[in-house]
Motif scaffolding. Structure first.
Motif, PDB file in Angstrom:
ATOM      1  N   VAL A 211       7.574   7.387 139.574  1.00 31.37           N
ATOM      2  CA  VAL A 211       8.313   6.253 139.012  1.00 31.37           C
ATOM      3  C   VAL A 211       8.873   6.571 137.631  1.00 31.37           C
ATOM      4  O   VAL A 211       9.769   5.885 137.141  1.00 31.37           O
ATOM      5  CB  VAL A 211       7.425   4.986 138.918  1.00 31.37           C
ATOM      6  CG1 VAL A 211       7.018   4.526 140.307  1.00 31.37           C
ATOM      7  CG2 VAL A 211       6.199   5.227 138.050  1.00 31.37           C
ATOM      8  N   GLU A 212       8.361   7.622 137.007  1.00 29.35           N
ATOM      9  CA  GLU A 212       8.817   8.001 135.667  1.00 29.35           C
ATOM     10  C   GLU A 212       9.856   9.120 135.703  1.00 29.35           C
ATOM     11  O   GLU A 212      10.510   9.373 134.685  1.00 29.35           O
ATOM     12  CB  GLU A 212       7.629   8.441 134.803  1.00 29.35           C
ATOM     13  CG  GLU A 212       6.606   7.348 134.547  1.00 29.35           C
ATOM     14  CD  GLU A 212       5.430   7.839 133.732  1.00 29.35           C
ATOM     15  OE1 GLU A 212       5.584   8.866 133.022  1.00 29.35           O
ATOM     16  OE2 GLU A 212       4.350   7.222 133.810  1.00 29.35           O
ATOM     17  N   ARG A 213       9.998   9.778 136.830  1.00 29.93           N
ATOM     18  CA  ARG A 213      10.970  10.881 136.926  1.00 29.93           C
ATOM     19  C   ARG A 213      11.849  10.630 138.140  1.00 29.93           C
ATOM     20  O   ARG A 213      11.574  11.100 139.230  1.00 29.93           O
ATOM     21  CB  ARG A 213      10.245  12.229 137.057  1.00 29.93           C
ATOM     22  CG  ARG A 213      11.048  13.414 136.515  1.00 29.93           C
ATOM     23  CD  ARG A 213      10.509  14.728 137.021  1.00 29.93           C
ATOM     24  NE  ARG A 213      10.978  15.011 138.365  1.00 29.93           N
ATOM     25  CZ  ARG A 213      10.452  15.935 139.174  1.00 29.93           C
ATOM     26  NH1 ARG A 213       9.409  16.627 138.791  1.00 29.93           N
ATOM     27  NH2 ARG A 213      10.959  16.136 140.381  1.00 29.93           N
ATOM     28  N   THR A 214      12.902   9.870 137.920  1.00 34.61           N
ATOM     29  CA  THR A 214      13.728   9.438 139.039  1.00 34.61           C
ATOM     30  C   THR A 214      14.888  10.373 139.349  1.00 34.61           C
ATOM     31  O   THR A 214      15.435  10.334 140.457  1.00 34.61           O
ATOM     32  CB  THR A 214      14.286   8.026 138.781  1.00 34.61           C
ATOM     33  OG1 THR A 214      15.053   8.053 137.562  1.00 34.61           O
ATOM     34  CG2 THR A 214      13.155   7.017 138.639  1.00 34.61           C
ATOM     35  N   ASP A 215      15.296  11.199 138.384  1.00 36.85           N
ATOM     36  CA  ASP A 215      16.449  12.075 138.627  1.00 36.85           C
ATOM     37  C   ASP A 215      16.247  13.479 138.076  1.00 36.85           C
ATOM     38  O   ASP A 215      17.208  14.169 137.751  1.00 36.85           O
ATOM     39  CB  ASP A 215      17.715  11.457 138.038  1.00 36.85           C
ATOM     40  CG  ASP A 215      17.646  11.322 136.513  1.00 36.85           C
ATOM     41  OD1 ASP A 215      16.556  11.538 135.934  1.00 36.85           O
ATOM     42  OD2 ASP A 215      18.687  11.024 135.905  1.00 36.85           O
ATOM     43  N   GLY A 216      14.988  13.915 138.005  1.00 37.03           N
ATOM     44  CA  GLY A 216      14.699  15.232 137.439  1.00 37.03           C
ATOM     45  C   GLY A 216      15.308  16.376 138.217  1.00 37.03           C
ATOM     46  O   GLY A 216      15.791  17.356 137.629  1.00 37.03           O
ATOM     47  N   LEU A 217      15.308  16.294 139.538  1.00 35.47           N
ATOM     48  CA  LEU A 217      15.877  17.359 140.356  1.00 35.47           C
ATOM     49  C   LEU A 217      17.396  17.400 140.222  1.00 35.47           C
ATOM     50  O   LEU A 217      17.993  18.473 140.053  1.00 35.47           O
ATOM     51  CB  LEU A 217      15.479  17.173 141.819  1.00 35.47           C
ATOM     52  CG  LEU A 217      13.979  17.247 142.118  1.00 35.47           C
ATOM     53  CD1 LEU A 217      13.715  16.940 143.588  1.00 35.47           C
ATOM     54  CD2 LEU A 217      13.413  18.603 141.746  1.00 35.47           C
ATOM     55  N   LEU A 218      18.025  16.237 140.281  1.00 33.58           N
ATOM     56  CA  LEU A 218      19.479  16.180 140.145  1.00 33.58           C
ATOM     57  C   LEU A 218      19.918  16.671 138.770  1.00 33.58           C
ATOM     58  O   LEU A 218      20.929  17.368 138.645  1.00 33.58           O
ATOM     59  CB  LEU A 218      19.972  14.750 140.387  1.00 33.58           C
ATOM     60  CG  LEU A 218      19.797  14.218 141.810  1.00 33.58           C
ATOM     61  CD1 LEU A 218      20.212  12.759 141.888  1.00 33.58           C
ATOM     62  CD2 LEU A 218      20.586  15.062 142.810  1.00 33.58           C
TER      63      LEU A 218
END
Length: 232
Positions: A211-218
Motif C-alpha cells: 500500500v506504500e509502494r504503488t508505482d515503484g516498478l513503473l
C-alpha cells in the motif's frame, strides 16, 4: 544500448509477504506471553530479508543459512531455527513457515500487472530471477502474471544464488539477450545489484508494504527509458 529485456527479483520487488496479524495473533513465547506488534513485525522481517544474517547461528545452522536458497531441506531447517530463536515454539514455527512458502500468501505490488503487461506489449523479454527454495510460479499464475514471463530462474533449481554472475548469465542466455541490453530490477543492492558485474543496468526498489509502494516498478522502468503506461 537499447533495453531488450527486464529481469525482476521476486520477494520485495514484484511480490511481498504482507504481515497478516491473524497469523501471529495467538502465538506466545516460551513464557506464555502474547507477542506484541513489534515482535510480530520483526519475525516477518527475518523471514523475508533479502540479504544479511538475521540471528546468530551454530556452525551446523550457519551452513544451512548460507546454502538455504539452494536446497529446500536446508531452507526449512534453518528458518525453523530462526523462528525458534525469535521466540516461537516448534508448532508455531512450523505453522508460520508453511505460510511463508505458500505462494497463495504472497501479494503482488499494485503496478506489477501494468509493468509486466506493458513490457510484453512493447515486445521486451521478461525474466524472473530469485534466490528462493520453493516454486514461485503458482503465485504469478494466481494473479495472471505468468503469461507475461518468458523465463523463471530459481536458485534452488539452478544451483547458484545471486550475486553469483552464473545465475544472471543463465537467465540472459535463456532470454537470448546480451547483458548490456538488460535491466535488473530488485530490492537488494548486494544480491540483485550483482547483475552489473556482467554489464547489466540495475534499478533498486524499496521492499515497502504494497500500500506504500504503488508505482515503484513503473518508476524504475521509466528511469531507465522504458515507459509502459501508455500501453493502457
Amino acid at each position: 544500448m537499447t533495453i531488450q529485456a527486464v529481469m525482476f527479483d521476486f520477494s520485495g520487488t514484484v511480490f511481498r509477504l504482507e504481515q497478516d496479524p491473524s497469523w501471529l495473533a495467538e502465538f506466545t513465547d516460551d513464557n506464555g506471553a502474547a507477542l506484541d506488534i513489534e515482535a510480530r513485525t520483526e519475525i516477518i522481517r527475518r523471514m523475508t530479508a533479502p540479504s544479511g544474517q538475521v540471528v546468530e547461528l551454530s556452525e551446523e545452522y550457519q551452513y544451512a543459512w548460507e546454502n538455504r536458497d539452494l536446497d529446500p531441506a536446508l531452507h526449512v531447517k534453518v528458518y525453523l531455527e530462526v523462528l525458534r530463536r525469535s521466540g516461537l515454539r516448534p508448532k508455531q514455527a512450523e505453522a508460520l513457515y508453511a505460510r511463508v512458502i505458500d505462494p497463495a500468501e504472497w501479494t503482488p505490488y499494485p503496478d506489477a500487472e501494468a509493468a509486466f503487461k506493458g513490457l510484453a506489449g512493447k515486445g521486451l523479454k521478461v525474466g524472473v530471477l530469485s534466490n528462493i527454495a520453493f516454486d514461485i510460479r503458482p503465485a504469478f499464475a494466481a494473479h495472471g502474471l505468468d503469461g507475461y514471463v518468458d523465463e523463471f530462474v530459481l536458485s534452488f533449481e539452478e544451483g547458484a544464488i545471486k550475486p553469483d554472475p552464473a545465475i544472471f548469465r543463465t537467465l540472459l542466455e535463456r532470454l537470448g539477450v546480451a547483458p548490456e541490453n538488460a535491466l535488473m530490477v530488485g530490492d537488494s543492492e548486494e544480491a540483485d545489484g550483482g547483475a552489473r558485474a556482467l554489464g547489466c543496468r540495475f534499478a533498486l526498489v524499496e521492499p515497502l508494504p504494497t500500500v506504500e509502494r504503488t508505482d515503484g516498478l513503473l518508476t524504475a522502468l521509466r528511469e531507465h527509458g522504458i515507459g509502459v503506461e501508455d500501453r493502457f
